[in-house]
Design a protein around this motif. Structure first.
Motif, PDB file in Angstrom:
ATOM      1  N   ALA A 188       0.831  -1.217   0.000  1.00  0.00           N
ATOM      2  CA  ALA A 188       0.000   0.000   0.000  1.00  0.00           C
ATOM      3  C   ALA A 188       0.862   1.262   0.000  1.00  0.00           C
ATOM      4  N   THR A 189       1.178   1.753  -1.170  1.00  0.00           N
ATOM      5  CA  THR A 189       1.996   2.968  -1.317  1.00  0.00           C
ATOM      6  C   THR A 189       1.426   3.775  -2.492  1.00  0.00           C
ATOM      7  N   PRO A 190       1.893   5.013  -2.673  1.00  0.00           N
ATOM      8  CA  PRO A 190       1.443   5.795  -3.840  1.00  0.00           C
ATOM      9  C   PRO A 190       1.694   5.068  -5.168  1.00  0.00           C
ATOM     10  N   LYS A 193      -1.065   2.683  -5.762  1.00  0.00           N
ATOM     11  CA  LYS A 193      -2.284   3.421  -6.120  1.00  0.00           C
ATOM     12  C   LYS A 193      -2.282   3.717  -7.628  1.00  0.00           C
ATOM     13  N   THR A 194      -1.114   4.106  -8.138  1.00  0.00           N
ATOM     14  CA  THR A 194      -0.972   4.376  -9.576  1.00  0.00           C
ATOM     15  C   THR A 194      -1.184   3.096 -10.390  1.00  0.00           C
ATOM     16  N   LYS A 206      -6.053  -1.284   2.519  1.00  0.00           N
ATOM     17  CA  LYS A 206      -6.161  -2.368   3.519  1.00  0.00           C
ATOM     18  C   LYS A 206      -6.021  -3.749   2.883  1.00  0.00           C
ATOM     19  N   GLN A 207      -6.215  -3.833   1.558  1.00  0.00           N
ATOM     20  CA  GLN A 207      -6.111  -5.142   0.882  1.00  0.00           C
ATOM     21  C   GLN A 207      -4.665  -5.608   0.738  1.00  0.00           C
ATOM     22  N   PHE A 208      -3.733  -4.682   0.953  1.00  0.00           N
ATOM     23  CA  PHE A 208      -2.344  -4.983   0.591  1.00  0.00           C
ATOM     24  C   PHE A 208      -1.437  -5.036   1.809  1.00  0.00           C
ATOM     25  N   LEU A 238      -1.073 -11.206   2.748  1.00  0.00           N
ATOM     26  CA  LEU A 238      -1.713 -12.460   3.169  1.00  0.00           C
ATOM     27  C   LEU A 238      -3.052 -12.636   2.449  1.00  0.00           C
ATOM     28  N   ALA A 239      -3.817 -11.542   2.356  1.00  0.00           N
ATOM     29  CA  ALA A 239      -5.117 -11.618   1.680  1.00  0.00           C
ATOM     30  C   ALA A 239      -4.879 -11.690   0.178  1.00  0.00           C
TER      31      ALA A 239
END
Ligand SMILES: NC(=O)c1ccc[n+]([C@@H]2O[C@H](COP(=O)([O-])OP(=O)(O)OC[C@H]3O[C@@H](n4cnc5c(N)ncnc54)[C@H](OP(=O)(O)O)[C@@H]3O)[C@@H](O)[C@H]2O)c1
Length: 242
Positions: A188-190, A193-194, A206-208, A238-239
């Motif tokens: 989960a980082t910028p 997101k890109t 939260k998924q990452f 994990l997810a």
């Protein structure tokens, strides 16, 4: 007091995501930080977080695409700190596209940022790292081990980065230098997101994995007694994606 107390670490990509999390984790162990990136404001924000933790941080405005910036960085760090104990290559650039239409200009930029810059910066700092029994960390990617459709440019540069790390380890273990490659999945980082925007998907951090998860495994590798060496770290959310 940790075994890393008062060591000097250079972190590229320290302004954001995984690099930022590693810089903060190192600072909490008493490591003195050289924060490298292009955006002074974001670097300053990280530096002020580090000072609050009670460690030391200098910032360096560097565009990794420019050799001259890298040579200047080496000179300045020698002036400011006298040498380096830990070199973390976290900065990275991303592009996407099928081979039929992917831009060669993007490929060249990714090569400069993801391969050429870590190679040259390591080369410049190697004499100092040898003197201090240094440690080098390459933040690679799961696609640096297994390529998949649409990420040919990025994946090719990350495969090359694996080769750089493996070669460096082979050449420098005899000098007491440790080299570790980290192969994270989606974090989960910028940048992620890109990636999701390019894939036309919604971004739910939260998924990452969290950047702190990656920082945590890097720290444990760096803290290992010098009778051993971690060479490769695979780390995944994990997810699993539906
Ligand atoms: N996020 C993921 O899912 C994921 C998965 C696997 C691997 N990775 C790898 O993890 C590493 C860190 O990525 P991240 O996810 O933390 O991304 P991020 O939050 O977007 O951070 C990327 C960093 O790279 C720096 N950077 C990019 N181009 C640069 C240039 N030309 N000169 C200087 N600095 C440059 C940026 O600094 P400025 O913009 O401030 O200059 C920024 O600090 C990368 O190597 C990436 O390939 C990420």
């Amino acid at each position: 007091m940790s075994g890393l107390n008062n060591k000097v670490a250079i972190v590229t990509g320290a302004s954001s995501g995984i690099g930022r999390a590693i810089a903060l984790a190192l600072a909490s162990l008493g490591v003195r930080l050289c924060l490298v990136g292009r955006k002074l404001k974001t670097l300053e924000a990280v530096a002020s977080g580090i000072k609050k933790i009670g460690s030391d941080a200098y910032i360096y405005k560097v565009n990794l695409e420019k050799d001259e910036d890298l040579r200047q960085l080496k000179k300045q760090i020698e002036k400011d700190f006298g040498g380096t104990d830990i070199l973390i290559h976290s900065a990275g650039d991303f592009a996407m596209g099928r081979m039929t239409e992917a831009s060669i200009k993007d490929l060249d930029r990714l090569y400069r940022v993801n391969v050429r810059a870590p190679y040259l910066l390591t080369q410049l700092l190697l004499p100092g790292l040898k003197r201090r029994r240094g440690q080098v960390v390459f933040i690679n990617s799961s696609v640096g081990l297994r390529a998949r459709a649409q990420v040919g440019q990025y994946s090719a540069t990350k495969h090359a980065l694996k080769a750089v790390a493996d070669c460096l380890r082979d050449e420098t273990n005899e000098d007491g230098i440790r080299v570790v490659s980290v192969y994270p999945g989606r974090t989960a980082t910028p940048m992620q997101k890109t990636v999701l925007r390019m894939e036309g998907k919604a971004y739910n951090p939260k998924q990452f994995m969290q950047p702190e998860d990656v920082a945590s495994v890097v720290i444990s590798a760096l803290m290992l007694p010098f009778s051993a060496e971690v060479t490769d770290i695979n780390i995944r959310p994990l997810a699993k994606q539906g």
